[in-house]
Write a protein that holds these residues in place. Structure first.
Motif, PDB file in Angstrom:
ATOM      1  N   TYR A  98      38.131  15.196   9.425  1.00  0.00           N
ATOM      2  CA  TYR A  98      37.442  14.287  10.357  1.00  0.00           C
ATOM      3  C   TYR A  98      37.096  12.978   9.644  1.00  0.00           C
ATOM      4  O   TYR A  98      37.338  11.885  10.176  1.00  0.00           O
TER       5      TYR A  98
ATOM      6  N   VAL B 264      39.061  13.724  16.723  1.00  0.00           N
ATOM      7  CA  VAL B 264      37.623  13.612  17.000  1.00  0.00           C
ATOM      8  C   VAL B 264      37.196  14.821  17.827  1.00  0.00           C
ATOM      9  O   VAL B 264      38.042  15.525  18.384  1.00  0.00           O
TER      10      VAL B 264
ATOM     11  N   LEU C  47      33.294  15.877  22.066  1.00  0.00           N
ATOM     12  CA  LEU C  47      32.230  16.725  22.617  1.00  0.00           C
ATOM     13  C   LEU C  47      31.152  15.934  23.370  1.00  0.00           C
ATOM     14  O   LEU C  47      30.286  16.510  24.020  1.00  0.00           O
TER      15      LEU C  47
ATOM     16  N   ILE D  65      27.585  17.143  25.054  1.00  0.00           N
ATOM     17  CA  ILE D  65      26.348  16.989  24.265  1.00  0.00           C
ATOM     18  C   ILE D  65      25.359  16.087  25.006  1.00  0.00           C
ATOM     19  O   ILE D  65      24.167  16.347  25.043  1.00  0.00           O
TER      20      ILE D  65
ATOM     21  N   GLU E  47      27.337  11.429  12.238  1.00  0.00           N
ATOM     22  CA  GLU E  47      27.670  10.935  13.578  1.00  0.00           C
ATOM     23  C   GLU E  47      26.814  11.627  14.625  1.00  0.00           C
ATOM     24  O   GLU E  47      26.316  10.991  15.554  1.00  0.00           O
TER      25      GLU E  47
ATOM     26  N   ARG F 247      23.284   9.983  17.576  1.00  0.00           N
ATOM     27  CA  ARG F 247      22.802  10.160  18.964  1.00  0.00           C
ATOM     28  C   ARG F 247      21.276  10.290  18.989  1.00  0.00           C
ATOM     29  O   ARG F 247      20.596   9.588  19.733  1.00  0.00           O
TER      30      ARG F 247
ATOM     31  N   LEU G  45      36.222   6.747  26.166  1.00  0.00           N
ATOM     32  CA  LEU G  45      36.929   5.901  25.207  1.00  0.00           C
ATOM     33  C   LEU G  45      36.534   6.365  23.811  1.00  0.00           C
ATOM     34  O   LEU G  45      35.399   6.786  23.578  1.00  0.00           O
TER      35      LEU G  45
ATOM     36  N   ASN H 188      35.363   6.096  19.956  1.00  0.00           N
ATOM     37  CA  ASN H 188      34.268   5.275  19.419  1.00  0.00           C
ATOM     38  C   ASN H 188      34.742   3.916  18.884  1.00  0.00           C
ATOM     39  O   ASN H 188      34.144   2.880  19.173  1.00  0.00           O
TER      40      ASN H 188
ATOM     41  N   LEU I 145      31.445   6.118  32.025  1.00  0.00           N
ATOM     42  CA  LEU I 145      31.557   7.127  30.954  1.00  0.00           C
ATOM     43  C   LEU I 145      31.000   8.476  31.391  1.00  0.00           C
ATOM     44  O   LEU I 145      29.901   8.553  31.937  1.00  0.00           O
TER      45      LEU I 145
ATOM     46  N   ASP J 154      29.970  10.476  29.285  1.00  0.00           N
ATOM     47  CA  ASP J 154      28.827  10.637  28.388  1.00  0.00           C
ATOM     48  C   ASP J 154      27.834   9.479  28.526  1.00  0.00           C
ATOM     49  O   ASP J 154      26.984   9.277  27.659  1.00  0.00           O
ATOM     50  N   GLY J 155      27.960   8.695  29.632  1.00  0.00           N
ATOM     51  CA  GLY J 155      27.108   7.507  29.811  1.00  0.00           C
ATOM     52  C   GLY J 155      25.645   7.818  29.492  1.00  0.00           C
ATOM     53  O   GLY J 155      25.040   8.659  30.139  1.00  0.00           O
ATOM     54  N   ASP J 156      25.102   7.122  28.518  1.00  0.00           N
ATOM     55  CA  ASP J 156      23.783   7.474  27.989  1.00  0.00           C
ATOM     56  C   ASP J 156      22.970   6.195  27.772  1.00  0.00           C
ATOM     57  O   ASP J 156      23.429   5.281  27.093  1.00  0.00           O
TER      58      ASP J 156
ATOM     59  N   GLY K 147      24.428   0.731  21.473  1.00  0.00           N
ATOM     60  CA  GLY K 147      25.780   0.486  20.943  1.00  0.00           C
ATOM     61  C   GLY K 147      26.224  -0.950  21.231  1.00  0.00           C
ATOM     62  O   GLY K 147      26.745  -1.645  20.360  1.00  0.00           O
TER      63      GLY K 147
END
Ligand SMILES: Cc1cc2nc3c(=O)[nH]c(=O)nc-3n(C[C@H](O)[C@H](O)[C@H](O)COP(=O)(O)OP(=O)(O)OC[C@H]3O[C@@H](n4cnc5c(N)ncnc54)[C@H](O)[C@@H]3O)c2cc1C
Length: 422
Positions: A37, A53, A56, A60, A89, A93, A157, A159, A188, A190-192, A199
């Motif tokens: 990785y 990658v 996940l 998550i 990494e 988060r 997408l 990172n 996304l 994972d839109g957060d 970011g």
């Protein structure tokens, strides 16, 4: 040791919004989370190959799988030094979530600036044309246009690509960063609120003040394995963005874990898809699931992102029903809109004869906003809302008030405290 799987196994990705799918991906990826990785994670081989990658993040982000589970699985297979990059990494988060807890004002300001930017599009037709060309993948920069379409089609997408995309958006296309962050958040899986807003601010030089990220054609050519080479098309300088000073940071606040509260109902949201492992004050008598995905933006949130979050809540509810033996409430209205959360919760509580509602402590973002709006309505109805924070957030967030490197230095100690040492 499990079979590492072939590259094809790891490449063929469908983000099924279920915990079982997350566990399956983790099981197959964990053997690769060590030095492999670290060496290859920056390559974006395209949507057909995500073998380097973990991919996940959609699970998550909705806590269908927990950071602790991911870290534990990886550290069972690799030494800390071999997996250090991956472990860091995962901590990014929690760092971004914790940083935003210290400065909730950044989220509120983003929301209000975004409204201004959207109004600005109505006043400036040239800006609107540039914005629409970028969003629709018609900027004329091949890589950027391919990524804009990939984002909409897949909800994901890589990172490195998120960094290139944001950099080109800000420094080459000269578009407001808030509109780019909004595009990501609407599409996304994972839109957060934290990872996304911060970011974008990191790329624009607002997070680490003055330090920007400039996308370079040679870097894109190398790390897309020659799929793209935008030589001569990109900005050659990235002057940092600026903004008014922020208020002083405030330490994150956690409610005390409630004990012996008698009958209560459990509210499950898209912020925490693992209610069966929450530190609850007993067994809930009733279950309700609500989402606020549609509140991510004043514009329409994509069906892909919205249905992922809604199905994640559904998956969490059925596991909770099994674990607690409580019937989930059937609701035709999973996304009531921020103003309607209060009446919806009061209605449910009254029907089930509940005076206490418990939910996983929501981080800064639309769920927190909806619950804050609901607060006075619940109080007027004599209903108490209690939140329970996870020990991971309690451990990590207090160390996230400054730069990532301060948190990074504490990772071994934090892992120890969580019982996750290699
Ligand atoms: C402009 C921009 C916007 C972003 N928006 C989001 C977002 O809305 N939601 C989101 O989850 N991530 C966001 N990220 C962070 C990161 O790009 C994704 O988490 C990562 O690409 C997910 O892919 P993965 O699971 O394969 O990551 P891996 O490389 O396999 O990393 C493992 C895990 O570590 C965490 N992680 C890795 N990198 C980061 C990072 N930079 N920040 C926070 N966590 C990280 C994720 O949980 C990820 O699943 C954004 C990054 C940028 C530069």
């Amino acid at each position: 040791m499990v079979d590492a799987g072939t590259d094809t196994d790891l490449s063929a990705l469908i983000w099924t919004p279920q915990r079982s799918a997350a566990l399956d991906r983790l099981e197959r990826f964990a053997p690769r989370a060590g030095r492999a990785y670290a060496a290859r994670r920056n390559f974006d081989f395209g949507p057909q190959d995500r073998s380097n990658v973990s991919a996940l993040s959609p699970w998550i982000r909705h806590r269908l799988i927990l950071e602790e589970e991911v870290l534990s699985s990886v550290l069972q297979r690799h030494s800390f030094s071999a997996a250090e990059k991956f472990v860091q990494e995962v901590f990014w988060r929690g760092y971004f979530k914790g940083w935003l807890e210290h400065r909730a004002q950044v989220w509120a300001r983003y929301r209000s600036d975004l409204s201004d930017c959207l109004e600005g599009l109505d006043r400036d037709p040239a800006l609107r044309d540039r914005y629409e060309a970028a969003v629709e993948g018609r900027s004329g920069i091949d890589c950027f246009d391919a990524w804009a379409k990939e984002l909409v089609a897949t909800g994901y997408l890589h990172n490195h690509t998120r960094m290139w995309f944001a950099s080109i958006w800000i420094f080459t296309l000269h578009l407001p960063w808030q509109l780019g962050a909004d595009l990501f958040l609407r599409h996304l899986l994972d839109g957060d609120p934290a990872s996304n807003t911060l970011g974008w601010r990191w790329v624009g030089g607002l997070h680490t003040r003055g330090k920007t990220y400039l996308a370079r054609a040679s870097n894109i050519a190398r790390y897309t394995d020659g799929r793209f080479d935008p030589a001569g098309q990109l900005a050659t300088a990235a002057p940092a963005l600026s903004e008014p000073a922020l208020d002083a940071p405030r330490s994150p606040q956690f409610d005390a874990t409630p004990k012996d509260i008698g009958r209560f109902g459990l509210l499950v949201t898209e912020e925490d898809g693992q209610p069966e492992t929450l530190d609850l004050p007993g067994r809930p008598s009733a279950l309700l699931g609500l989402a606020a995905t549609a509140e991510r933006s004043p514009l329409a949130v994509s069906d892909v992102a919205r249905s992922f979050a809604e199905a994640a809540v559904g998956d969490a509810l059925s596991r909770a029903a099994e674990a607690f033996g409580a019937e989930p409430a059937h609701t035709g209205d999973l996304q009531p809109g921020a103003e309607a959360w209060g009446p919806r919760l009061v209605d449910w509580a009254r029907n089930r004869d509940l005076s206490v509602i418990v939910t996983a402590a929501p981080p800064v973002g639309p769920i927190r906003d909806s619950l804050t709006t609901a607060g006075p309505v619940l109080a007027d109805a004599g209903i108490t809302l209690l939140t329970v924070a996870r020990r991971y957030d309690r451990a990590v967030w207090p160390h996230a008030g400054k730069g990532f490197f301060q948190l990074k230095a504490k990772i071994p100690k934090l892992l120890n405290g969580l019982g996750l040492s290699a």
